[in-house]
Scaffold this active site. Sequence first.
Site, PDB file in Angstrom:
ATOM      1  N   ARG A 102      10.848  -0.768  -7.192  1.00 57.49           N
ATOM      2  CA  ARG A 102       9.623  -1.297  -7.799  1.00 57.49           C
ATOM      3  C   ARG A 102       9.373  -2.744  -7.349  1.00 57.49           C
ATOM      4  NH1 ARG A 102       9.185  -3.186 -13.547  1.00 57.49           N
ATOM      5  NH2 ARG A 102       6.977  -3.367 -14.019  1.00 57.49           N
ATOM      6  N   HIS A 117       6.009  -4.095  -5.685  1.00 56.56           N
ATOM      7  CA  HIS A 117       5.246  -5.206  -6.257  1.00 56.56           C
ATOM      8  C   HIS A 117       5.103  -6.347  -5.257  1.00 56.56           C
ATOM      9  CE1 HIS A 117       5.290  -4.334 -10.846  1.00 56.56           C
ATOM     10  NE2 HIS A 117       5.228  -3.211 -10.155  1.00 56.56           N
ATOM     11  N   ASP A 118       6.113  -6.558  -4.426  1.00 54.63           N
ATOM     12  CA  ASP A 118       6.007  -7.596  -3.407  1.00 54.63           C
ATOM     13  C   ASP A 118       4.909  -7.252  -2.409  1.00 54.63           C
ATOM     14  OD1 ASP A 118       6.788  -9.936  -1.937  1.00 54.63           O
ATOM     15  OD2 ASP A 118       7.839  -8.642  -0.530  1.00 54.63           O
ATOM     16  N   GLY A 142       1.011  -8.979   0.528  1.00 53.22           N
ATOM     17  CA  GLY A 142       1.764  -8.250   1.542  1.00 53.22           C
ATOM     18  C   GLY A 142       3.259  -8.392   1.345  1.00 53.22           C
ATOM     19  N   GLU A 167       4.952 -15.497  -8.924  1.00 55.18           N
ATOM     20  CA  GLU A 167       4.682 -14.073  -9.154  1.00 55.18           C
ATOM     21  C   GLU A 167       5.646 -13.430 -10.134  1.00 55.18           C
ATOM     22  OE1 GLU A 167       4.332 -11.490  -5.664  1.00 55.18           O
ATOM     23  OE2 GLU A 167       3.386 -13.161  -4.625  1.00 55.18           O
ATOM     24  N   ASN A 194       5.435  -8.340 -13.823  1.00 56.42           N
ATOM     25  CA  ASN A 194       6.734  -8.484 -13.169  1.00 56.42           C
ATOM     26  C   ASN A 194       7.851  -8.923 -14.105  1.00 56.42           C
ATOM     27  OD1 ASN A 194       5.694  -7.787 -10.619  1.00 56.42           O
ATOM     28  ND2 ASN A 194       4.996  -9.883 -10.265  1.00 56.42           N
ATOM     29  N   PRO A 244      -1.415  -2.431  -9.146  1.00 54.89           N
ATOM     30  CA  PRO A 244      -1.844  -1.192  -9.804  1.00 54.89           C
ATOM     31  C   PRO A 244      -1.247  -1.096 -11.204  1.00 54.89           C
ATOM     32  CG  PRO A 244      -1.222  -0.750  -7.539  1.00 54.89           C
ATOM     33  CD  PRO A 244      -0.839  -2.178  -7.810  1.00 54.89           C
ATOM     34  N   HIS A 279       8.247   7.341  -9.507  1.00 56.07           N
ATOM     35  CA  HIS A 279       8.520   7.396 -10.937  1.00 56.07           C
ATOM     36  C   HIS A 279       9.503   8.505 -11.287  1.00 56.07           C
ATOM     37  CE1 HIS A 279       4.423   5.282 -11.907  1.00 56.07           C
ATOM     38  NE2 HIS A 279       5.324   4.463 -11.420  1.00 56.07           N
ATOM     39  N   THR A 280      10.012   9.203 -10.283  1.00 53.16           N
ATOM     40  CA  THR A 280      11.047  10.201 -10.534  1.00 53.16           C
ATOM     41  C   THR A 280      12.355   9.560 -10.976  1.00 53.16           C
ATOM     42  OG1 THR A 280      12.229  12.097  -9.611  1.00 53.16           O
ATOM     43  CG2 THR A 280      11.843  10.263  -8.129  1.00 53.16           C
ATOM     44  N   ASP A 333      11.025  10.190 -15.902  1.00 48.92           N
ATOM     45  CA  ASP A 333      11.110  11.592 -15.482  1.00 48.92           C
ATOM     46  C   ASP A 333      12.163  12.256 -16.368  1.00 48.92           C
ATOM     47  OD1 ASP A 333      11.086  13.996 -14.174  1.00 48.92           O
ATOM     48  OD2 ASP A 333      11.777  13.237 -12.242  1.00 48.92           O
ATOM     49  N   ASP A 362      13.995  13.290  -7.024  1.00 49.31           N
ATOM     50  CA  ASP A 362      13.561  14.641  -6.666  1.00 49.31           C
ATOM     51  C   ASP A 362      12.090  14.830  -7.024  1.00 49.31           C
ATOM     52  OD1 ASP A 362      13.475  14.997  -9.438  1.00 49.31           O
ATOM     53  OD2 ASP A 362      15.430  15.972  -9.510  1.00 49.31           O
TER      54      ASP A 362
END
Length: 328
Positions: free
Chosen positions: A67, A71-72, A77, A93, A99, A166, A196-197, A247, A255
């Site tokens: 993550r 986020h970076d 970029g 940041e 964050n 996002p 997000h798994t 998950d 997975d």
Amino acid sequence: MAHKKTLSSLFFQFLLLAFMCFFHNVNGDGLKVGFYEKTCPRVESIVQKITADKISLAPSLAAPLLRMHFHDCFVRGCDGSILIDSTKTNQAEKDGFPNLSLRGFQIIDAVKTAVEDACPGVVSCADILALVARDAIYQIKGPYWPVPLGRRDGKVSIASESATLPSPFANIAQLKAQFASKGLSVKDLVVLSGGHTVGTSHCSTIAIRLYNFTGKGDTDPSLDSEYVPYLKSKCKPTDTTTLLEMDPGSFGTFDESYYTNVLKRRGLFLSDSALLNDPETSDYVKLQAQSLGSTFLKDFQESMVKMGQVGVLTGSAGEIRRHCNMIN
């Protein structure tokens, strides 16, 4: 002096050579696999060993490190700006609201120290973060992808810019626009959401869906009604500390089961549920949830290579930080 190659290092070299046949740069001109072959030839083995040692002791840090890389890359970029500490005159940041829950900075620092000992002033923090994220996921038996290197470190880090990340509360139109602005496709959006798994999130990210979705004390109707009582048993309205599995039942395994949960309307975030509100993303969710021959791991490798090259600094731009938490 020639180093004796272990079977492990030969295996990793084979993987990298195989992947190089299939991947190309996406707005990452100047990056290449093996960038430090002459200037710091042991960098990837150093990163791999330290990351493996740390994640073997704390496997729950793999998801936050992935993550952190995400986020970076989505703010200025992939330039390592997420790693910079705030000062008296600037809030950085990492102290922006999205964050505040990031973890694992100590692993980046440990790797940077070891790399600096081997090759002072050569390898950027941005490259180290990209490698650590990959190696952390691989350590928990996730996919392995090539990491083209040659990024340089940014000199600017502003907390308020993290608001452009996002959001877990975003709808599908917002998500598509944000990914498109980074040169990432709709497929990249739904594939990278599959990250997000693994990992957990706080109850506060789902409280509004459970208790006050439209401001009338109601529940989000897009959530599986049979799942809601379970979530409410875990999360009270003002709970800000309890962690939920993103998950459920498989949060430590990389997975495709994330897509099964999304299809069952059990995605934790609004942004997860939003994937069912677009034909292309919905079709992908159904494909991965129902297919015995899932393409998710291969697709994730490809999308991570693309994401890792968003807005990079190369050549003489930026700098090579001596310490990842401060500009030189």
